[in-house]
Design a protein around this motif. Structure first.
Motif, PDB file in Angstrom:
ATOM      1  N   ALA A   4     -10.306   1.293  -6.726  1.00 15.68           N
ATOM      2  CA  ALA A   4      -9.930   2.163  -5.954  1.00 15.68           C
ATOM      3  C   ALA A   4     -10.555   1.889  -4.638  1.00 15.68           C
ATOM      4  O   ALA A   4      -9.655   2.144  -3.704  1.00 15.68           O
ATOM      5  CB  ALA A   4     -10.157   3.561  -6.649  1.00 15.68           C
ATOM      6  N   PRO A  15      -5.542   7.001  -2.853  1.00 18.83           N
ATOM      7  CA  PRO A  15      -5.810   7.189  -4.087  1.00 18.83           C
ATOM      8  C   PRO A  15      -4.583   7.749  -4.970  1.00 18.83           C
ATOM      9  O   PRO A  15      -4.469   7.307  -6.040  1.00 18.83           O
ATOM     10  CB  PRO A  15      -7.092   7.969  -4.436  1.00 18.83           C
ATOM     11  CG  PRO A  15      -7.946   7.865  -3.021  1.00 18.83           C
ATOM     12  CD  PRO A  15      -6.583   7.619  -2.029  1.00 18.83           C
ATOM     13  N   SER A  16      -3.923   8.626  -4.562  1.00 16.24           N
ATOM     14  CA  SER A  16      -2.786   9.265  -4.943  1.00 16.24           C
ATOM     15  C   SER A  16      -1.398   8.151  -5.247  1.00 16.24           C
ATOM     16  O   SER A  16      -1.065   8.123  -6.329  1.00 16.24           O
ATOM     17  CB  SER A  16      -2.070  10.517  -4.283  1.00 16.24           C
ATOM     18  OG  SER A  16      -2.077  10.007  -3.008  1.00 16.24           O
ATOM     19  N   LEU A  18      -2.223   5.040  -5.707  1.00 12.18           N
ATOM     20  CA  LEU A  18      -2.662   4.037  -6.966  1.00 12.18           C
ATOM     21  C   LEU A  18      -2.551   4.820  -8.199  1.00 12.18           C
ATOM     22  O   LEU A  18      -2.039   4.366  -9.185  1.00 12.18           O
ATOM     23  CB  LEU A  18      -4.301   3.530  -6.656  1.00 12.18           C
ATOM     24  CG  LEU A  18      -4.856   3.098  -7.567  1.00 12.18           C
ATOM     25  CD1 LEU A  18      -4.222   1.206  -7.564  1.00 12.18           C
ATOM     26  CD2 LEU A  18      -6.349   2.899  -7.445  1.00 12.18           C
ATOM     27  N   ASP A  19      -2.785   6.062  -8.168  1.00 14.05           N
ATOM     28  CA  ASP A  19      -2.672   6.837  -9.371  1.00 14.05           C
ATOM     29  C   ASP A  19      -1.309   6.809  -9.849  1.00 14.05           C
ATOM     30  O   ASP A  19      -0.970   7.162 -10.872  1.00 14.05           O
ATOM     31  CB  ASP A  19      -3.129   8.447  -9.315  1.00 14.05           C
ATOM     32  CG  ASP A  19      -3.392   9.188 -10.447  1.00 14.05           C
ATOM     33  OD1 ASP A  19      -3.748   8.493 -11.463  1.00 14.05           O
ATOM     34  OD2 ASP A  19      -3.320  10.421 -10.399  1.00 14.05           O
ATOM     35  N   SER A  20      -0.547   6.908  -8.821  1.00  9.59           N
ATOM     36  CA  SER A  20       1.148   6.895  -9.131  1.00  9.59           C
ATOM     37  C   SER A  20       1.787   5.604 -10.005  1.00  9.59           C
ATOM     38  O   SER A  20       3.005   5.842 -10.271  1.00  9.59           O
ATOM     39  CB  SER A  20       1.987   7.308  -7.787  1.00  9.59           C
ATOM     40  OG  SER A  20       1.944   6.130  -7.218  1.00  9.59           O
ATOM     41  N   SER A  22       2.461   2.703 -12.427  1.00  7.69           N
ATOM     42  CA  SER A  22       2.310   2.835 -14.146  1.00  7.69           C
ATOM     43  C   SER A  22       1.189   1.766 -14.362  1.00  7.69           C
ATOM     44  O   SER A  22       0.480   1.117 -13.791  1.00  7.69           O
ATOM     45  CB  SER A  22       3.588   2.140 -14.585  1.00  7.69           C
ATOM     46  OG  SER A  22       3.694   0.684 -14.365  1.00  7.69           O
ATOM     47  N   LYS A  23       1.093   2.047 -15.862  1.00  8.63           N
ATOM     48  CA  LYS A  23      -0.537   1.097 -16.245  1.00  8.63           C
ATOM     49  C   LYS A  23      -0.157  -0.187 -16.242  1.00  8.63           C
ATOM     50  O   LYS A  23      -1.077  -0.831 -15.893  1.00  8.63           O
ATOM     51  CB  LYS A  23      -0.469   1.674 -17.790  1.00  8.63           C
ATOM     52  CG  LYS A  23      -1.011   3.037 -18.051  1.00  8.63           C
ATOM     53  CD  LYS A  23      -1.472   3.215 -19.608  1.00  8.63           C
ATOM     54  CE  LYS A  23      -1.775   4.787 -19.729  1.00  8.63           C
ATOM     55  NZ  LYS A  23      -2.158   4.917 -21.406  1.00  8.63           N
ATOM     56  N   LYS A  26      -0.823  -1.256 -12.594  1.00  6.47           N
ATOM     57  CA  LYS A  26      -2.201  -0.977 -12.248  1.00  6.47           C
ATOM     58  C   LYS A  26      -3.021  -2.132 -12.914  1.00  6.47           C
ATOM     59  O   LYS A  26      -3.724  -2.782 -12.252  1.00  6.47           O
ATOM     60  CB  LYS A  26      -2.878   0.149 -12.760  1.00  6.47           C
ATOM     61  CG  LYS A  26      -2.386   1.464 -12.101  1.00  6.47           C
ATOM     62  CD  LYS A  26      -3.241   2.746 -12.501  1.00  6.47           C
ATOM     63  CE  LYS A  26      -2.509   3.990 -12.147  1.00  6.47           C
ATOM     64  NZ  LYS A  26      -3.286   5.083 -12.758  1.00  6.47           N
TER      65      LYS A  26
END
Length: 57
Positions: A4, A15-16, A18-20, A22-23, A26
């Motif tokens: 992150a 960060p939001s 990056l969190d959005s 998909s696996k 990422k």
């Protein structure tokens, strides 16, 4: 290493964002970061080796 932190400072991603992702996305990003960091470390070691060699001459 914090992925992150790397994404924030290198890619200017929040960060939001990056969190959005998909696996799979990422996982791909994290693999690319690992490859880039390894290459940078290798380059750094090579530069250190060359600079030590120059001092001995």
């Amino acid at each position: 290493m914090s992925y992150a932190y790397y994404c924030l400072h290198q890619f200017n991603w929040t960060p939001s964002f990056l969190d959005s992702l998909s696996k799979r996305e990422k996982a791909l990003i994290f693999a690319f970061i690992d490859i880039r960091v390894e290459a940078e470390e290798k380059e750094h070691k090579e530069m250190e080796r060359k600079s030590r060699g120059r001092r001995r001459r």
